[in-house]
Design an enzyme around this catalytic site. Structure first.
Site: not given
Ligand code: CMP
Length: 142
Positions: A92, A103, A58, A50, A127, A113, A10, A116, A86
């Protein structure tokens, strides 16, 4: 089984100059990079990626972050690649990520973060196809 998964490095991690460090984590875990490109996503491309989060609070912040600078999208291949990826990414929310995960080491918040990764075989398929044409995912068995 040998699987493929989608990785995104990212804008925070690209901006922090961590592309190589993160690629090393993938390779050290036995994942092969079989597709790679650097992109600057626009609202449509990031928002479509997304789309499943469209109703989440968010979502707007997520799309503006993901369009704030270049990203590196890659296809990773290997034994159990989806779960392995993962595992090495960590939780996350970096505050909950295990020691030694990407992370934990490179992310600053749940919103920024660092990486992805696809969360299932179905999302990996969708994806990968979202970013890569068939001929952009290469055969590295030879
Ligand atoms: P990612 O795996 O890219 O998928 C969606 C992204 O939304 C996640 O990583 C986070 O960076 C972001 N995000 C922000 N807030 C939340 C939340 N409460 N739960 C899950 N993802 C979140």
């Amino acid at each position: 089984a040998i699987e493929r998964t989608l990785s995104i490095i990212k804008p925070d991690a690209v901006g922090g100059n961590h592309i190589g460090a993160i690629y090393s984590r993938f390779e050290e875990a036995g994942l092969k990079i079989v597709g790679a490109k650097m992109l600057h996503l626009d609202d449509e491309k990031a928002g479509g990626f997304y789309a499943e989060h469209k109703e989440r609070p968010f979502y707007n912040d997520l799309v503006s972050f993901m369009t704030s600078g270049p990203v590196v999208v890659s296809v990773l291949e290997g034994e159990n690649a989806i779960a392995k990826h993962r595992e090495i990414m960590g939780a996350t929310n970096p505050a909950e990520a295990a020691e030694g995960t990407i992370r934990k080491d490179f992310a600053s918040s749940i919103d920024e973060n660092a990486v992805h990764g696809s969360d299932s075989a179905e999302s990996a398929k969708r994806e990968i196809a979202y970013f890569f044409a068939d001929n952009e995912v290469l055969d590295r068995t030879r």
